[in-house]
Design a protein around this motif. Structure first.
Motif, mmCIF file in Angstrom:
data_model
loop_
_atom_site.group_PDB
_atom_site.id
_atom_site.type_symbol
_atom_site.label_atom_id
_atom_site.label_comp_id
_atom_site.label_asym_id
_atom_site.label_seq_id
_atom_site.Cartn_x
_atom_site.Cartn_y
_atom_site.Cartn_z
ATOM 1 N N LYS A 1 16.904 41.900 40.057
ATOM 2 C CA LYS A 1 16.504 40.737 39.248
ATOM 3 C C LYS A 1 16.916 40.935 37.782
ATOM 4 N N THR A 2 18.170 41.341 37.605
ATOM 5 C CA THR A 2 18.717 41.565 36.271
ATOM 6 C C THR A 2 19.990 40.756 36.106
ATOM 7 N N ARG A 3 20.578 40.833 34.922
ATOM 8 C CA ARG A 3 21.862 40.185 34.667
ATOM 9 C C ARG A 3 22.993 41.006 35.281
ATOM 10 N N TYR A 4 24.139 40.364 35.454
ATOM 11 C CA TYR A 4 25.317 41.095 35.916
ATOM 12 C C TYR A 4 25.710 42.144 34.883
ATOM 13 N N SER A 5 26.005 43.355 35.343
ATOM 14 C CA SER A 5 26.409 44.429 34.438
ATOM 15 C C SER A 5 27.922 44.540 34.307
ATOM 16 N N ASP A 6 28.661 43.752 35.097
ATOM 17 C CA ASP A 6 30.113 43.731 34.985
ATOM 18 C C ASP A 6 30.617 42.346 35.371
ATOM 19 N N THR A 7 31.936 42.165 35.311
ATOM 20 C CA THR A 7 32.559 40.885 35.622
ATOM 21 C C THR A 7 33.345 41.016 36.919
ATOM 22 N N ALA A 8 33.304 39.973 37.773
ATOM 23 C CA ALA A 8 34.038 39.971 39.038
ATOM 24 C C ALA A 8 35.217 39.002 38.933
ATOM 25 N N GLU A 9 36.396 39.471 39.352
ATOM 26 C CA GLU A 9 37.617 38.677 39.248
ATOM 27 C C GLU A 9 38.427 38.781 40.538
ATOM 28 N N ALA A 10 39.000 37.671 40.965
ATOM 29 C CA ALA A 10 39.806 37.655 42.193
ATOM 30 C C ALA A 10 41.138 38.361 41.975
ATOM 31 N N ILE A 11 41.538 39.161 42.964
ATOM 32 C CA ILE A 11 42.873 39.767 42.983
ATOM 33 C C ILE A 11 43.645 39.036 44.070
ATOM 34 N N GLY A 12 44.525 38.137 43.677
ATOM 35 C CA GLY A 12 45.136 37.243 44.649
ATOM 36 C C GLY A 12 44.137 36.175 45.052
ATOM 37 N N ILE B 1 34.712 35.125 39.066
ATOM 38 C CA ILE B 1 33.687 34.719 40.032
ATOM 39 C C ILE B 1 32.313 34.745 39.377
ATOM 40 N N TYR B 2 32.021 35.808 38.667
ATOM 41 C CA TYR B 2 30.824 35.840 37.828
ATOM 42 C C TYR B 2 31.109 36.695 36.602
ATOM 43 N N GLN B 3 30.335 36.465 35.549
ATOM 44 C CA GLN B 3 30.601 37.063 34.236
ATOM 45 C C GLN B 3 29.494 38.033 33.851
ATOM 46 N N GLU B 4 29.876 39.154 33.253
ATOM 47 C CA GLU B 4 28.920 40.126 32.751
ATOM 48 C C GLU B 4 27.932 39.453 31.792
ATOM 49 N N GLY B 5 26.650 39.752 31.964
ATOM 50 C CA GLY B 5 25.614 39.202 31.093
ATOM 51 C C GLY B 5 24.943 37.956 31.632
ATOM 52 N N GLY C 1 34.709 41.239 54.306
ATOM 53 C CA GLY C 1 33.532 41.821 54.946
ATOM 54 C C GLY C 1 32.541 42.430 53.988
ATOM 55 N N ASP C 2 32.816 42.386 52.682
ATOM 56 C CA ASP C 2 31.902 42.965 51.687
ATOM 57 C C ASP C 2 31.040 41.885 51.050
ATOM 58 N N PHE C 3 29.779 42.249 50.752
ATOM 59 C CA PHE C 3 28.939 41.410 49.906
ATOM 60 C C PHE C 3 29.250 41.736 48.454
ATOM 61 N N LEU C 4 29.133 40.734 47.616
ATOM 62 C CA LEU C 4 29.487 40.877 46.209
ATOM 63 C C LEU C 4 28.329 40.394 45.349
ATOM 64 N N GLY C 5 27.939 41.227 44.371
ATOM 65 C CA GLY C 5 26.922 40.829 43.408
ATOM 66 C C GLY C 5 25.495 40.963 43.901
ATOM 67 N N TYR C 6 25.249 41.850 44.881
ATOM 68 C CA TYR C 6 23.901 41.948 45.435
ATOM 69 C C TYR C 6 22.980 42.855 44.612
ATOM 70 N N ILE C 7 23.541 43.792 43.849
ATOM 71 C CA ILE C 7 22.685 44.724 43.100
ATOM 72 C C ILE C 7 21.854 43.996 42.036
ATOM 73 N N PRO C 8 22.447 43.149 41.165
ATOM 74 C CA PRO C 8 21.597 42.426 40.209
ATOM 75 C C PRO C 8 20.628 41.456 40.880
ATOM 76 N N TYR D 1 34.749 44.738 36.778
ATOM 77 C CA TYR D 1 35.193 45.559 35.654
ATOM 78 C C TYR D 1 34.306 45.350 34.438
ATOM 79 N N LYS D 2 34.424 46.308 33.515
ATOM 80 C CA LYS D 2 33.754 46.248 32.224
ATOM 81 C C LYS D 2 34.805 46.440 31.135
#
Length: 351
Positions: A215-226, A166-170, A204-211, A187-188
């Motif tokens: 206003k920074t880059r993603y610190s980890d990678t998000a991947e779908a489970i199913g 879904i999104y990539q670290e960095g 019901g969860d938001f994803l990727g709101y911390i970066p 994950y990292k």
């Protein structure tokens, strides 16, 4: 009597500042980290904040950024306290809205002069901003209770296949994601190529709101489970809501606090818990994520590799522990799906 919030992780320095301010007849609140300071600022409404730049959990920049997401005409004066002499760091803080900065070590008179100056400016700004406002529309209580409801409504919907990124670290964030269906892991990968799962997110969860907030880059990678169904929200719409809606800001702080606490607990368990305790806790964590409807017969359809990565152990070690749990009739494994037979004993192991 003005109330001053002091956010400083060094206990000796914090106690020194508190003593100076109390002797100057200020009412003082104190916090040892950025998270605690942010919560105090939102709940106690101090007249001025003195905040160290280098803080654990949330640094001074993040605290300042979160507090500036406000629709009030007069901001709370914010003084940065820093041991850093680099002009770039100081300039960044001032550009973000800090009113003044003091470099450690500091002279008490310098601190008091800065506070008195900023309180005078704030007082004048409040007087000049007082206006008679025409009666406005009454805000819908349902909108107050669900500040993100309209943010999610009528968005582009995207279906993500299993194991799709879904999104990539960095990378820099372009969107905020809301999970309508399915589960996502973040994950990292360490230097040895070992995967460590940093978070699990479901419906019901938001994803990727911390970066987005930082206003920074993603610190980890998000991947779908199913298979996962996502609502895609432009960052600009999210930022506009957080500026205009107090209830949205409060909910963001709660989300941020919960996320930090989850990560703290996970890292502590990886560092100190036994393999059996980590395995039990991992099974219960994933079970609770799947078990949205409260059905105790829900199975865990989670790969052994993902479970091991979440526990922070080798896949082979986790598999042996699962076999032990099955022999002890704590779990059952049917067609690759794990069922918890004795949640009480697993909770005892986890605790």
């Amino acid at each position: 009597m003005a109330t001053i919030l002091v956010i400083e992780d060094n206990q000796a320095i914090r106690e020194n500042i508190v003593e100076i301010l109390e002797m100057a007849d200020y009412h003082v609140l104190e916090a040892a980290d950025g998270k605690q300071g942010l919560l105090l600022a939102e709940s106690q409404h101090p007249d001025l904040i003195v905040c160290d730049l280098s803080l654990p959990i949330l640094d001074g920049f993040v605290v300042l950024q979160m507090l500036n997401r406000d629709d009030k005409p007069c901001k709370v004066p914010f003084i940065l306290l820093t041991a850093r002499a680099e002009r770039a760091e100081i300039r960044k803080g001032m550009d973000m809205g800090a009113d003044d900065y003091i470099t450690k070590p500091f002279n008490p008179s310098e601190l008091l002069s800065s506070i008195e100056c900023q309180l005078r400016k704030s007082s004048h700004a409040k007087i000049s901003s007082v206006k008679v406002q025409p009666p406005g529309p009454i805000q819908d209580p349902a909108q107050e209770a669900e500040p993100f409801k309209n943010l999610i409504k009528d968005r582009n919907i995207k279906t993500i296949k299993s194991k799709q990124i879904i999104y990539q670290e960095g990378n820099h964030p372009s969107y905020l994601y809301f999970i309508l269906k399915g589960m996502v892991k973040t994950y990292k990968i360490d230097e040895d190529g070992k995967e460590f799962i940093s978070g699990l997110f479901n419906e019901g969860d938001f994803l990727g709101y911390i970066p987005v907030l930082e206003k920074t880059r993603y610190s980890d990678t998000a991947e779908a489970i199913g298979q996962v169904v996502l609502a895609i929200i432009p960052i600009e719409d999210f930022e506009e809501l957080t500026v205009a809606n107090k209830h949205a800001r409060e909910q963001i702080i709660r989300m941020l606090t919960h996320s930090i606490e989850e990560k703290e607990v996970q890292l502590l368990r990886v560092a100190y818990d036994s393999l059996r305790k980590r395995a039990a806790d991992t099974l219960l964590t994933v079970f609770n994520k799947y078990n949205i409807g409260g059905d105790s017969n829900v199975g865990i359809k989670f790969s052994r590799g993902n479970l091991a990565a979440l526990a922070g152990v080798a896949k082979e070690s986790f598999a042996r522990t699962l076999a032990d749990f099955r022999d002890e009739h704590l779990i059952d494994i049917r067609n690759g799906v794990i069922y918890l037979l004795d949640i009480g004993k697993l909770n005892q192991l986890s605790n």
